[in-house]
Scaffold this motif. Structure first.
Motif, PDB file in Angstrom:
ATOM      1  N   TYR A 287      10.492   3.727   1.419  1.00  8.17           N
ATOM      2  CA  TYR A 287      10.119   4.907   1.394  1.00  8.17           C
ATOM      3  C   TYR A 287      10.749   5.458   0.182  1.00  8.17           C
ATOM      4  O   TYR A 287      11.618   4.985  -0.534  1.00  8.17           O
TER       5      TYR A 287
ATOM      6  N   THR B 297      -0.092   6.137  -5.575  1.00  3.89           N
ATOM      7  CA  THR B 297      -0.468   7.342  -4.951  1.00  3.89           C
ATOM      8  C   THR B 297       0.119   8.607  -5.955  1.00  3.89           C
ATOM      9  O   THR B 297       1.135   8.491  -6.622  1.00  3.89           O
TER      10      THR B 297
ATOM     11  N   GLN C 142      -1.362   0.214  -4.985  1.00  2.00           N
ATOM     12  CA  GLN C 142      -2.608   0.915  -5.689  1.00  2.00           C
ATOM     13  C   GLN C 142      -1.990   2.095  -6.510  1.00  2.00           C
ATOM     14  O   GLN C 142      -2.742   2.853  -7.169  1.00  2.00           O
TER      15      GLN C 142
ATOM     16  N   LEU D 273       7.124   9.488   0.150  1.00  2.00           N
ATOM     17  CA  LEU D 273       5.967   8.564  -0.121  1.00  2.00           C
ATOM     18  C   LEU D 273       6.448   7.110   0.878  1.00  2.00           C
ATOM     19  O   LEU D 273       7.646   6.753   0.912  1.00  2.00           O
ATOM     20  N   SER D 274       5.540   6.461   1.141  1.00  2.00           N
ATOM     21  CA  SER D 274       5.754   5.190   1.924  1.00  2.00           C
ATOM     22  C   SER D 274       5.114   4.106   1.184  1.00  2.00           C
ATOM     23  O   SER D 274       3.969   4.424   0.503  1.00  2.00           O
ATOM     24  N   CYS D 275       5.469   2.906   1.401  1.00  2.00           N
ATOM     25  CA  CYS D 275       5.005   1.674   0.767  1.00  2.00           C
ATOM     26  C   CYS D 275       4.962   0.700   1.965  1.00  2.00           C
ATOM     27  O   CYS D 275       6.160   0.240   2.233  1.00  2.00           O
TER      28      CYS D 275
ATOM     29  N   THR E 150       8.272  -1.550   5.667  1.00  2.00           N
ATOM     30  CA  THR E 150       7.882  -0.392   4.983  1.00  2.00           C
ATOM     31  C   THR E 150       9.083   0.058   4.156  1.00  2.00           C
ATOM     32  O   THR E 150      10.299  -0.006   4.569  1.00  2.00           O
TER      33      THR E 150
ATOM     34  N   GLN F  89       0.898  -1.222   0.164  1.00  2.00           N
ATOM     35  CA  GLN F  89      -0.107   0.234  -0.139  1.00  2.00           C
ATOM     36  C   GLN F  89       0.855   1.209  -0.123  1.00  2.00           C
ATOM     37  O   GLN F  89       1.580   1.405   1.150  1.00  2.00           O
ATOM     38  N   ALA F  90       0.636   1.993  -0.955  1.00  2.00           N
ATOM     39  CA  ALA F  90       1.430   3.365  -1.150  1.00  2.00           C
ATOM     40  C   ALA F  90       0.687   4.261  -0.755  1.00  2.00           C
ATOM     41  O   ALA F  90      -0.502   4.474  -0.730  1.00  2.00           O
ATOM     42  N   SER F  91       1.361   5.470  -0.124  1.00  2.00           N
ATOM     43  CA  SER F  91       0.761   6.536   0.426  1.00  2.00           C
ATOM     44  C   SER F  91       1.823   7.770   0.509  1.00  2.00           C
ATOM     45  O   SER F  91       2.981   7.668   0.334  1.00  2.00           O
ATOM     46  N   GLY F  92       1.221   9.122   1.001  1.00  2.00           N
ATOM     47  CA  GLY F  92       2.068  10.093   0.785  1.00  2.00           C
ATOM     48  C   GLY F  92       2.079  11.105  -0.418  1.00  2.00           C
ATOM     49  O   GLY F  92       2.603  12.169  -0.117  1.00  2.00           O
TER      50      GLY F  92
END
Length: 123
Positions: free
Chosen positions: A79, A117, A115, A19-21, A77, A4-7
């Motif tokens: 990054y 980001t 998914q 970004l974080s994974c 995680t 799950q990617a975010s940021g």
């Protein structure tokens, strides 16, 4: 392994983002991790990759010196620190993983994907 990617977000020219994974299902330490991006109308490209151990990294020429990929296996995680962002960095960023027995620096073979980001850099 599930990723799950975010940021992502909207930033201005010259700003930074991280970004974080986050991985689940299996320990990330058995996998190489990479960040890809795809801009509108363009093919997906490999931005950065890091070996399962964290000991080696590779970058696309367009981001060398500005982006840094890292990982914390204890946190499952990875990054992507992005500094000095430019409008041409605008894209959807995906993290991906492949089993450690393959070459981490090849864009081929990344079988597990997050998914995406979205990163938008305004001028």
């Amino acid at each position: 392994v599930q990723l799950q990617a975010s940021g992502g977000g909207l930033v201005q020219d010259g700003d930074s983002l991280r970004l974080s994974c986050a991985a689940s299902g299996r320990t990330l330490s058995s996998y190489h991790v990479a960040w890809f991006r795809q801009a509108p109308g363009k093919e997906r490209e490999l931005v950065a990759a890091i070996r399962w151990s964290g000991g080696s990294t590779t970058y696309a020429d367009s981001v060398k010196g500005r982006f840094t990929i890292s990982r914390e296996n204890a946190r499952n995680t990875a990054y992507l620190q992005m500094n000095s962002l430019k409008p041409e960095d605008t894209a959807v960023y995906y993290c991906a993983a492949k089993y450690y027995s393959d070459s981490y620096s090849s864009a081929l073979g990344y079988d597990y994907w997050g998914q995406g980001t979205k990163v938008t850099v305004s001028s």
